[in-house]
Scaffold this active site. Structure first.
Site, mmCIF file in Angstrom:
data_model
loop_
_atom_site.group_PDB
_atom_site.id
_atom_site.type_symbol
_atom_site.label_atom_id
_atom_site.label_comp_id
_atom_site.label_asym_id
_atom_site.label_seq_id
_atom_site.Cartn_x
_atom_site.Cartn_y
_atom_site.Cartn_z
ATOM 1 N N LYS A 1 0.837 -1.208 0.000
ATOM 2 C CA LYS A 1 0.000 0.000 0.000
ATOM 3 C C LYS A 1 0.870 1.256 0.000
ATOM 4 O O LYS A 1 0.647 2.174 -0.795
ATOM 5 C CB LYS A 1 -0.894 0.011 1.250
ATOM 6 C CG LYS A 1 -1.591 1.337 1.479
ATOM 7 C CD LYS A 1 -2.408 1.345 2.742
ATOM 8 C CE LYS A 1 -1.660 1.696 3.994
ATOM 9 N NZ LYS A 1 -1.521 3.129 4.268
ATOM 10 N N ASN A 2 1.862 1.309 0.886
ATOM 11 C CA ASN A 2 2.625 2.547 1.051
ATOM 12 C C ASN A 2 3.572 2.833 -0.115
ATOM 13 O O ASN A 2 4.097 3.934 -0.222
ATOM 14 C CB ASN A 2 3.404 2.534 2.373
ATOM 15 C CG ASN A 2 2.491 2.764 3.553
ATOM 16 O OD1 ASN A 2 1.294 3.019 3.382
ATOM 17 N ND2 ASN A 2 3.036 2.663 4.751
ATOM 18 N N CYS B 1 -4.918 12.792 13.040
ATOM 19 C CA CYS B 1 -5.506 11.480 12.873
ATOM 20 C C CYS B 1 -5.282 10.713 14.157
ATOM 21 O O CYS B 1 -4.642 11.218 15.074
ATOM 22 C CB CYS B 1 -4.905 10.757 11.672
ATOM 23 S SG CYS B 1 -3.179 10.383 11.900
ATOM 24 N N ARG C 1 0.457 14.710 13.075
ATOM 25 C CA ARG C 1 0.983 14.499 11.714
ATOM 26 C C ARG C 1 0.913 15.738 10.821
ATOM 27 O O ARG C 1 0.199 15.757 9.822
ATOM 28 C CB ARG C 1 0.257 13.334 11.043
ATOM 29 C CG ARG C 1 0.515 12.026 11.745
ATOM 30 C CD ARG C 1 -0.206 10.877 11.099
ATOM 31 N NE ARG C 1 0.584 10.238 10.077
ATOM 32 C CZ ARG C 1 0.227 9.116 9.460
ATOM 33 N NH1 ARG C 1 -0.905 8.545 9.754
ATOM 34 N NH2 ARG C 1 0.978 8.575 8.546
ATOM 35 N N PRO C 2 1.652 16.765 11.156
ATOM 36 C CA PRO C 2 1.655 17.953 10.294
ATOM 37 C C PRO C 2 2.373 17.688 8.974
ATOM 38 O O PRO C 2 3.013 16.650 8.809
ATOM 39 C CB PRO C 2 2.418 18.991 11.124
ATOM 40 C CG PRO C 2 3.259 18.201 12.059
ATOM 41 C CD PRO C 2 2.566 16.884 12.301
ATOM 42 N N VAL C 3 2.269 18.650 8.042
ATOM 43 C CA VAL C 3 2.976 18.530 6.756
ATOM 44 C C VAL C 3 3.961 19.685 6.566
ATOM 45 O O VAL C 3 4.347 20.006 5.456
ATOM 46 C CB VAL C 3 1.995 18.443 5.546
ATOM 47 C CG1 VAL C 3 1.262 17.130 5.548
ATOM 48 C CG2 VAL C 3 1.040 19.615 5.515
ATOM 49 N N ASP C 4 4.374 20.292 7.697
ATOM 50 C CA ASP C 4 5.266 21.454 7.622
ATOM 51 C C ASP C 4 6.571 21.146 6.884
ATOM 52 O O ASP C 4 7.105 21.993 6.154
ATOM 53 C CB ASP C 4 5.559 21.987 9.044
ATOM 54 C CG ASP C 4 6.104 20.897 9.965
ATOM 55 O OD1 ASP C 4 5.610 19.759 9.893
ATOM 56 O OD2 ASP C 4 7.027 21.178 10.741
ATOM 57 N N ASP D 1 5.112 0.826 11.851
ATOM 58 C CA ASP D 1 3.944 0.107 11.326
ATOM 59 C C ASP D 1 3.900 -1.361 11.756
ATOM 60 O O ASP D 1 2.934 -2.051 11.442
ATOM 61 C CB ASP D 1 3.910 0.202 9.791
ATOM 62 C CG ASP D 1 3.477 1.579 9.311
ATOM 63 O OD1 ASP D 1 3.057 2.401 10.141
ATOM 64 O OD2 ASP D 1 3.556 1.831 8.093
ATOM 65 N N ARG E 1 -8.414 -0.485 5.001
ATOM 66 C CA ARG E 1 -7.610 0.536 4.323
ATOM 67 C C ARG E 1 -6.258 -0.027 3.905
ATOM 68 O O ARG E 1 -5.652 0.468 2.957
ATOM 69 C CB ARG E 1 -7.353 1.717 5.270
ATOM 70 C CG ARG E 1 -8.578 2.548 5.537
ATOM 71 C CD ARG E 1 -8.217 3.765 6.345
ATOM 72 N NE ARG E 1 -6.993 4.345 5.806
ATOM 73 C CZ ARG E 1 -6.104 4.999 6.525
ATOM 74 N NH1 ARG E 1 -6.283 5.184 7.805
ATOM 75 N NH2 ARG E 1 -5.023 5.481 5.959
HETATM 76 C C1 UD1 Z 1 4.402 7.034 6.218
HETATM 77 C C2 UD1 Z 1 3.535 5.790 6.082
HETATM 78 C C3 UD1 Z 1 3.083 5.315 7.459
HETATM 79 C C4 UD1 Z 1 4.293 5.109 8.363
HETATM 80 C C5 UD1 Z 1 5.173 6.364 8.384
HETATM 81 C C6 UD1 Z 1 6.461 6.166 9.169
HETATM 82 C C7 UD1 Z 1 2.475 6.067 3.931
HETATM 83 C C8 UD1 Z 1 1.230 6.348 3.174
HETATM 84 N N1 UD1 Z 1 2.378 6.133 5.272
HETATM 85 O O1 UD1 Z 1 3.597 8.053 6.792
HETATM 86 O O2 UD1 Z 1 2.389 4.073 7.304
HETATM 87 O O3 UD1 Z 1 3.849 4.834 9.683
HETATM 88 O O4 UD1 Z 1 5.530 6.746 7.041
HETATM 89 O O5 UD1 Z 1 7.190 5.104 8.645
HETATM 90 O O6 UD1 Z 1 3.510 5.769 3.367
HETATM 91 N N2 UD1 Z 1 6.140 14.891 10.485
HETATM 92 C C9 UD1 Z 1 6.152 16.230 10.775
HETATM 93 N N3 UD1 Z 1 6.064 17.123 9.737
HETATM 94 C C10 UD1 Z 1 5.975 16.714 8.439
HETATM 95 C C11 UD1 Z 1 5.969 15.332 8.144
HETATM 96 C C12 UD1 Z 1 6.056 14.439 9.194
HETATM 97 O O7 UD1 Z 1 6.222 16.625 11.936
HETATM 98 O O8 UD1 Z 1 5.895 17.575 7.536
HETATM 99 C C13 UD1 Z 1 6.190 13.908 11.599
HETATM 100 C C14 UD1 Z 1 4.894 13.109 11.676
HETATM 101 O O9 UD1 Z 1 3.912 13.784 12.427
HETATM 102 C C15 UD1 Z 1 5.352 11.845 12.349
HETATM 103 C C16 UD1 Z 1 6.769 11.665 11.800
HETATM 104 O O10 UD1 Z 1 7.179 12.930 11.322
HETATM 105 O O11 UD1 Z 1 5.398 11.988 13.744
HETATM 106 C C17 UD1 Z 1 6.879 10.632 10.670
HETATM 107 O O12 UD1 Z 1 6.077 11.043 9.592
HETATM 108 P P1 UD1 Z 1 6.364 10.591 8.077
HETATM 109 O O13 UD1 Z 1 7.658 9.862 8.004
HETATM 110 O O14 UD1 Z 1 6.186 11.803 7.222
HETATM 111 O O15 UD1 Z 1 5.193 9.570 7.852
HETATM 112 P P2 UD1 Z 1 4.076 9.587 6.723
HETATM 113 O O16 UD1 Z 1 4.688 9.845 5.398
HETATM 114 O O17 UD1 Z 1 2.925 10.412 7.172
#
Ligand code: UD1
Length: 421
Positions: free
Chosen positions: A22-23, A115, A120-123, A306, A398
């Site tokens: 999936k990922n 969630c 889980r921000p996207v900053d 995961d 999912r």
């Molecule tokens: C992806 C996977 C998810 C997995 C995770 C970590 C997919 C669709 N999902 O999620 O199954 O658990 O990797 O291996 O592939 N963070 C920030 N700011 C950001 C981005 C991330 O603070 O802009 C933080 C997140 O809140 C979290 C951590 O960084 O605490 C890891 O996030 P990230 O590696 O980005 O995971 P995802 O891509 O969301």
């Protein structure tokens, strides 16, 4: 809402075919936005998140057809808005941001909310795209990004974010000039995306290491691409063999991306060996039985967050104790209270759980709170005495392809029922 009803205590025996990841599939499907030509994907799992992604691609002007694990996407006239209704059901929708900015110079993507497993921000995605020349506003709950052609840049991530690295890989592939991603995520799914982009004509080096170099190209063509196998689904079924004291052979599962998980499962008392053709794994409980081990989640190549909930289910019935530390997400222990309702002995303190093994679990009604938590409750239910009812399994749908069908085929007493609530 469907539930799963499990009569526990049956050892699982037989062969399970592991589905496409999936990922890996989510970002690779989203990369269709970058292409000038149709593309065909194979080994695509039949999952809710995949169908959400295909709906989003359709809305963005890339109609897609899914038939038996094969997806064809036809790039058309692109649109730039990812609506709230879809993004709220799947955070990974934010992966369209990089491709839309690269291709259209504009993207309006609903801001993903928090969630169950954290804020889980996207900053990190946004600040990295800003380094390439994008400008963002927050506008009525939408991230509105604009740019002229993105320009290559040297970007250092504060944390090796998986989604952030993927968004930037896609954006930089069509940018002007060279981009270097430092402290990039090394997850195998990031590598699969890079391999796909390279097959479409992108110029990328260093994927799989923490420094990725991308030389932007003016356009990308179509190809046919097979999605990698799902290492988390594989790890979950290995744990199922161990927790039920059965023996499972997994096919379509190379194991080469799974060292940290295999090491911990072996330390916890599983005997795991590659199959003769090297394309699968066989797992059963080793002679000494299950033992407590300590687990600390880390970015790849460390132990994946995961798989944290699933190995915790195994530790619940092991001899001795194990300490489980969650370092990636701040709120990823919601399975703990449900496992305790089944008789597990777990003490939680901040980001650490101490699991003391008990001789057995007992079936109970439990509630799934997120995807991997659901899988841990299913594992616990397979091992427990009596009947376990797992509610809210839409989370499981999912991310696990036909899980109860696969489990039934290897001897589990598990069925799906429409919930009464
Ligand atoms: C992806 C996977 C998810 C997995 C995770 C970590 C997919 C669709 N999902 O999620 O199954 O658990 O990797 O291996 O592939 N963070 C920030 N700011 C950001 C981005 C991330 O603070 O802009 C933080 C997140 O809140 C979290 C951590 O960084 O605490 C890891 O996030 P990230 O590696 O980005 O995971 P995802 O891509 O969301």
């Amino acid at each position: 809402m469907d539930t799963l009803i499990i009569e526990g205590g049956r050892p699982l025996r037989g062969t399970v075919t592991i589905s496409g990841a999936k990922n890996a599939a989510l970002p690779i499907l989203m990369a269709s936005i970058l292409l000038d030509e149709p593309v065909i994907y194979t080994n695509v799992p039949d999952l809710r998140d995949i169908h959400t992604t295909l709906r989003l691609l359709d809305i963005l002007g890339c109609p897609a057809q899914f038939r038996a694990g094969r997806v064809r996407v036809e790039p058309g006239a692109l649109r730039t808005e990812a609506p709230y209704d879809l993004v709220k059901t799947m955070r990974a929708s934010v992966l369209c941001l990089g491709p839309l900015l690269a291709r259209m110079g504009e993207a309006r993507v609903s801001m993903p909310g928090g969630c169950a497993i954290g804020a889980r921000p996207v900053d990190l995605h946004l600040s990295a795209l800003e380094r390439m020349g994008a400008v963002f506003n927050l506008d009525e709950g939408y991230i509105h990004g604009r740019c002229a052609r993105l320009k290559g840049a040297r970007i250092q991530f504060d944390f090796p974010t998986v989604g952030g690295t993927e968004n930037l890989l896609m954006a930089a592939s069509l940018a002007e000039g060279d981009t270097v991603l430092e402290n990039a995520a090394r997850e195998p799914e990031v590598v699969d995306l890079a391999n796909f982009l390279i097959r479409c004509g992108a110029r990328i080096e260093g994927h799989g290491s923490s420094e990725i170099r991308i030389h932007g190209v003016p356009g990308l063509h179509g190809c046919e691409y097979a999605i990698m196998p799902d290492r988390i689904e594989a790890g979950t079924f290995l744990a199922a063999a161990g927790i039920t004291d059965g023996e499972l052979t997994l096919v379509n599962c190379p194991g080469s991306d799974m060292e940290a998980v295999l090491d911990k499962l072996k330390a916890a008392g599983l005997s795991i060996a590659p199959t003769a053709d090297g394309r699968g794994l066989t797992a059963r409980r080793a002679a000494g039985g299950l033992r407590g081990v300590d687990v600390s989640t880390r970015p790849h190549p460390g132990f994946p967050t995961d798989m944290q909930a699933q190995i915790m289910a195994l530790l619940c019935v092991a001899q001795g104790s194990g300490i489980v530390e969650e370092n990636i997400f701040e709120n990823r222990f919601m399975h703990v209270q449900e496992l305790v309702r089944m008789g597990a002995d777990i003490r939680l303190s901040g980001s650490t759980a101490v699991v003391r093994g008990v001789p057995g679990l007992t079936g109970a009604p439990v509630m799934a709170s997120d995807l991997r938590a659901s899988a841990s409750l299913v594992l616990a239910g397979l091992a427990a005495r009596g009947v376990t009812t797992v509610q809210r399994i839409y989370h499981l749908d999912r991310g696990y392809e036909h899980m109860e069908v696969k489990l039934r085929a290897v001897g589990a007493a598990i069925r799906r029922a429409a919930a009464r609530d």
